[in-house]
Design an enzyme around this catalytic site. Structure first.
Site, short mmCIF file in Angstrom:
data_model
loop_
_atom_site.label_atom_id
_atom_site.label_comp_id
_atom_site.label_asym_id
_atom_site.label_seq_id
_atom_site.Cartn_x
_atom_site.Cartn_y
_atom_site.Cartn_z
N ARG A 147 1.08 -0.60 -0.08
CA ARG A 147 0.43 -0.11 0.05
C ARG A 147 1.17 1.35 0.14
O ARG A 147 0.38 2.02 -0.02
CB ARG A 147 -1.06 -0.20 1.18
CG ARG A 147 -2.25 -1.23 1.30
CD ARG A 147 -2.50 -1.11 2.68
NE ARG A 147 -3.21 -0.11 2.48
CZ ARG A 147 -4.86 -0.19 2.08
NH1 ARG A 147 -5.59 -1.24 1.43
NH2 ARG A 147 -4.93 0.86 3.13
N GLU B 230 -0.20 5.44 -20.66
CA GLU B 230 0.32 4.00 -19.95
C GLU B 230 1.70 4.17 -19.47
O GLU B 230 2.51 3.36 -18.27
CB GLU B 230 -0.80 3.29 -20.27
CG GLU B 230 -0.40 2.08 -18.82
CD GLU B 230 -1.13 2.72 -17.52
OE1 GLU B 230 -0.53 1.35 -16.22
OE2 GLU B 230 -1.60 3.27 -17.06
#
Length: 614
Positions: free
Chosen positions: A27, A487
């Protein structure tokens, strides 16, 4: 961003807390800490990795049956030990707090608490929570009541876990806008930011909802919803997690990102499973009410952030070309502060890997408040807020994505968006039976095509050695491959820290061409489509200025290698699915450049996996 693990058990919970933190490292974080309630509150904190915290715990023989732990990603206050969680109130009654999210009114609360005699030792908004709970405990010596009263004063998004020194047999947790769940084990009760942290001890999970406050004991728990000042005991469903321990382990790969790149053929097949064995496509893929809502839809609004936003940009080409529907794609963090025109029959599509992206959730809520009636969530987490807040939903089946730089979540989102395009096109009479069968056959072949695309890795490694010495890169694409160039540039800058920008190739002469020289590598996506000849002209513009070209082409795109022009060919051309295939070599390029540079591939600096704050 940030991670919480808490436990109340009948045996030492330190190994479970530390293993939970390790599983939440993906995370993103810059400090870590653990606190125990064992003959008083005790804590360890570090600005190092969880491994360093584990070493400290071993050295100090840290053990106890009640505790909370945290990985912090700095928002208020620099990364430092004094700003790391857990935070103590210090004042009697003493409490320990860990917190994910942001408390927007922390400055006003800080002034109020300082005037009441509380002394602050950190720069964080979290310490405000510890003192506020202690303040309310002075009035009513019940931790659960104090937490409920405190949350009524907090403005912002948060998940909180609290221990009170005087009551070592319990912890209290609460959720508002940031994910938090409970785990029911055989010898303890747990809390965490996501299920992966608790698979080591249980698969039985309870997903808390906004406003929930839960009291945890080693053999029991209770949940009360305190939203809007009300107090209501609630029964949240106990769910058996479908995640496996193996899915959150690295296996034979060097990094989670590498593992997740190579998982893409399988997870795309899983996402498409309901279609691959069918002869036709059904609106029921998106929910029982989908056909009625889709028949009333006259335009599409896509809201997303980061990589999910790029997926939305590809989908715009598909939706407008195949389904004939006007489509607008908005960055969620920008949309929520605009006053846009509203079409009542617009389908609002929110895209998020985690389903907890704060800006996307807020943008969806804002769209609803403006008068948009219909919503669809495309998400990888079945129990997420996004899934709960939308009328329709499609769950991608990427499995846990641990690497901060998204890979398999992106390609499964694209697969889902193609299914949405086909469904809308069919309902609008724009997809003949023959064309539908052709597209389903192409989808069936997609996992095989992705496997073939992965075979370019050895050639990409050679290019990576050259890129690692550069400071800047330019990515070019045309049509539906322009978002794929975006991307690719994002992946390179995320994990290698090389500055990279993407442009629609036709815009090259309108400014970016000024940057081109021998030290600026230019990456181009060159599928064999109707824009190929236009793209070739753009490539000539680069070569004429001394630029070095790196071209990802289809097998039949007729671009030949020459001095300053390097070509890697994919095995085949995939038509409208080509953007999904061309994503693969760009991911591999970013990964191998990062390896060459020695960066932290899975946990790049300053970034978090799940952005649950604005």
């Amino acid at each position: 961003m940030c991670g919480i693990v808490g436990a109340v058990a009948k045996s030492n919970i330190v190994p479970a807390l530390l293993e939970g933190l390790r599983r939440l490292e993906y995370r993103g974080y810059d400090s870590a800490g653990i606190a125990l309630n064992n003959g008083g509150l005790h804590r360890l904190r570090t600005t190092g990795r969880v491994a360093e915290l584990s070493k400290l715990a071993d050295e100090q023989h840290f053990s106890g049956e009640t505790g909370i732990a945290h990985t912090r990603w700095a928002t208020h206050g620099a990364p430092s030990e004094r700003n790391a969680h857990p935070h103590f109130s210090g004042e009697r009654p003493n409490v320990a707090v860990v917190h994910n999210g942001i408390i927007e009114n922390h400055e006003a609360l800080r002034q109020h608490l300082q005037s009441a005699g509380f002394a602050f030792t950190s720069d964080t908004d979290t310490e405000v929570i510890a003192h506020l709970i202690s303040f309310h405990l002075r009035k009513n010596p019940d931790l659960f009541e104090a937490v409920c009263r405190s949350t009524g004063e907090l403005v912002g998004a948060y998940a909180i876990a609290v221990m009170e020194e005087a009551r070592p047999e319990r912890i209290v947790v609460c959720r508002n806008g940031a994910p938090l769940l409970l785990g029911l084990g055989e010898s303890g009760t747990y809390a965490a930011s996501d299920a992966s942290a608790l698979l080591q001890v249980t698969r039985r999970m309870i997903y808390l909802e906004d406003g929930d406050v839960a009291e945890l004991y080693s053999d029991s728990y209770s949940v009360v919803n305190c939203q809007d000042g009300a107090r209501m005991k609630v029964a949240r469903a106990v769910q058996e997690s479908e995640l496996s321990n193996e899915s959150v382990e690295m296996g034979p790969y060097a990094h989670f990102m590498q593992k997740e790149i190579f998982e893409q053929p399988g997870v795309v097949a899983n996402t498409l499973e309901m279609v691959l064995n069918a002869q036709s496509i059904s609106p029921r893929l998106f929910g029982s009410e989908a056909e009625n809502i889709f028949n009333n839809t006259d335009s599409i609004l896509i809201l997303a952030c980061g990589t999910s936003y790029h997926a939305g940009l590809v989908a715009r080409y598909w939706l407008e070309t195949v389904a004939g529907l006007p489509c607008n794609v908005e960055i969620a963090s920008e949309y929520r502060y605009r006053n846009p025109a509203v079409g009542a029959n617009t389908l609002v599509v929110g895209i998020s890997q985690s389903g907890e992206t704060a800006d996307t959730l807020a943008a969806l809520g804002y769209a609803r408040s403006l008068g948009h009636r219909y919503s669809l969530g495309i998400c990888n987490v079945a129990e997420s807020a996004l899934v709960r807040q939308t009328d329709l939903r499609f769950l991608t089946r990427a499995g846990p994505e641990i690497g901060v730089a998204s890979t398999k979540a992106f390609t499964t989102q694209l697969a889902a968006l193609m299914l949405l395009t086909m469904t809308l096109a069919k309902l609008r009479g724009r997809l003949t039976g023959e064309k539908e069968r052709e597209m389903i056959i192409a989808l069936r072949h997609l996992p095989v095509a992705l496997q073939l695309a992965l075979q370019v890795e050895p050639q990409v490694k050679v290019w990576a050695g050259r890129f690692a010495k550069k400071s800047h890169a330019l990515f070019l694409g045309r049509g539906m491959h322009y978002p794929i160039a975006m991307e690719g540039a994002l992946k390179l800058k995320e994990i290698s820290y090389i500055h990279a920008e993407a442009y629609a190739a036709g815009e090259l002469k309108h400014g970016p061409l000024a940057l081109v020289d021998k030290d600026m590598p230019v990456v181009a996506i060159a599928p064999n489509d109707t824009l190929l000849e236009k793209l070739k002209s753009n490539l000539q513009e680069v070569r004429a200025r001394g630029g070095e070209l790196y071209v990802f082409a289809d097998a039949d795109s007729r671009i030949q290698e020459s001095e300053g022009l390097h070509v890697i060919r994919l095995a085949e051309h995939a038509g409208s699915l080509s953007p999904i295939l061309h994503t693969i070599p760009l991911q591999l390029l970013a990964y191998h450049v990062a390896l060459q540079k020695g960066t932290d591939v899975d946990k790049p600096r300053n970034l978090a996996k799940s952005v649950t704050v604005e």
